[in-house]
Design an enzyme around this catalytic site. Structure first.
Site, PDB file in Angstrom:
ATOM      1  N   GLU A 205     -41.864  58.932 -52.656  1.00 18.66           N
ATOM      2  CA  GLU A 205     -41.805  60.128 -53.495  1.00 18.66           C
ATOM      3  C   GLU A 205     -41.428  59.766 -54.923  1.00 18.66           C
ATOM      4  O   GLU A 205     -41.963  60.343 -55.889  1.00 18.66           O
ATOM      5  CB  GLU A 205     -40.791  61.125 -52.917  1.00 18.66           C
ATOM      6  N   ASP A 228     -35.491  69.093 -51.316  1.00 21.58           N
ATOM      7  CA  ASP A 228     -35.117  68.048 -52.261  1.00 21.58           C
ATOM      8  C   ASP A 228     -33.836  68.478 -52.980  1.00 21.58           C
ATOM      9  O   ASP A 228     -33.238  69.507 -52.637  1.00 21.58           O
ATOM     10  CB  ASP A 228     -36.253  67.785 -53.255  1.00 21.58           C
TER      11      ASP A 228
END
Length: 348
Positions: A205, A228
């Site tokens: 990511e 997140d």
């Protein structure tokens, strides 16, 4: 095992983007008893699957990779030159203890010129990454026996418990999201539901949301929710761009977010007395969310944010209560889909 102990295991395991083998094994061990099967894909994503027949599919995604460094060269004196993997705040690197993951683990310190012999101009600015070196205490010949160009490097850091259930460590971004997803699975284990759930610990990511791209394409869920971290408030930061720690889940709203999912998550937070904050994300969220959203023909997507201070440093700080609340909200959302027509929920 308490959630704090699980978080400690996650954040203290190395797993720089592109080198996630060890954190994959750690995450697999934690999810193993909470799902029906665990798979991987060619990119290295870990996919924990709760199987209920596949009529409705929800994909949860939290990235398990961390930012780090990489060996660029070894100079004639045996000092390691390095570059970054992901967006490390290089201002925080001087004097850090690090581990070079070579043929064996090699400990070192990030060295810079002492202030006593810096000129006045150097004292006014942070040293650049290319001017720093890692001292591993070896000559060039000795160093080359254990360290190679391309070896990943992580900061050596143990998780600290602060006051008021706050914790600090490297790699909270986004091992905290992995833990929230794990907590959701723990709650779902005790519940009856008809939803297929895919909990994806995504890779890479930090260097381009690559794991989310391939896993979303593979799973093709009806709904995708990324978990997140969001920018935690500190005195110098504007309130409209930050989230307060221990004040609840950040429920994101913006271009990457399906408006009806945003509305549904807020309704559920109110219904179950889960504290929340609206996290304004007007453009690209910089998370796995966008990559899930634009997969295939488009996937209805949401983002839950865990407030985090000092992002992309070795002292990322958060509240355990926020992690728990994200896990609870995810679980209640999945349970709420049992008797809902998804077409009615997701159509504009």
């Amino acid at each position: 095992m308490e959630l704090a102990d699980k978080l400690k295991k996650l954040v203290e395991t190395d797993g720089v983007s592109g080198f996630e083998e060890n954190i994959f094994a750690q995450a697999k061990d934690l999810f193993f008893d909470l799902c029906d099967d665990i798979q991987s894909d060619p990119l290295g994503n870990m996919i924990a699957h709760i199987s209920r027949g596949g009529h409705k599919k929800v994909m949860l995604a939290a990235h398990m990779d961390e930012i780090g460094l990489m060996v660029k060269d070894i100079d004639d004196a045996g000092f390691v030159q390095f570059t970054n993997i992901g967006g490390y705040d290089y201002r925080t690197l001087p004097a850090q203890e690090v581990i070079v993951h070579g043929r064996e683990k090699v400990f070192g310190i990030v060295a810079t010129k002492p202030p006593h012999i810096q000129n006045e101009e150097d004292k006014k600015k942070a040293p650049k990454m290319e001017d720093m070196r890692i001292d591993i205490g070896l000559s060039k010949e000795e160093a080359k026996k254990v360290v190679s160009i391309g070896d990943p490097i992580t900061v050596k850091r143990h998780m600290l418990k602060l006051q008021n259930d706050f914790y600090s460590s490297k790699a909270m971004d986004d091992r905290a999201g992995v833990l929230a997803m794990l907590h959701c699975f723990e709650i779902l284990k005790k519940m009856n539901h008809s939803i297929d759930v895919y909990g994806v610990c995504t890779v890479q990511e930090e260097v381009g949301t690559r794991g989310a791209i391939v896993s979303a394409f593979n799973i093709n869920p009806d709904i995708g929710i990324a978990v997140d971290v969001g920018f935690g408030s500190t005195p110098e930061l504007p309130k409209d761009e930050t989230l307060d720690l221990s004040k609840g889940v950040g429920i994101a709203f913006g271009a990457n977010i399906h408006p009806k999912l945003h509305k549904k998550l807020i309704e559920l937070a109110k219904e179950h007395n889960i504290p929340y904050q609206v996290d304004l994300v007007p453009g690209n969220s910089g998370t796995d969310t966008r990559s899930i959203q634009i997969s295939r023909c488009g996937i209805a997507t949401a983002l839950l944010s865990i407030p985090l201070r000092y992002m992309h440093t070795s002292v990322e700080t958060l509240s355990m209560e926020d992690i728990k609340n994200v896990g609870k909200l995810l679980a209640y959302f999945i349970l709420s889909l049992d008797n809902i027509d998804l077409e009615e929920l997701l159509c504009f």
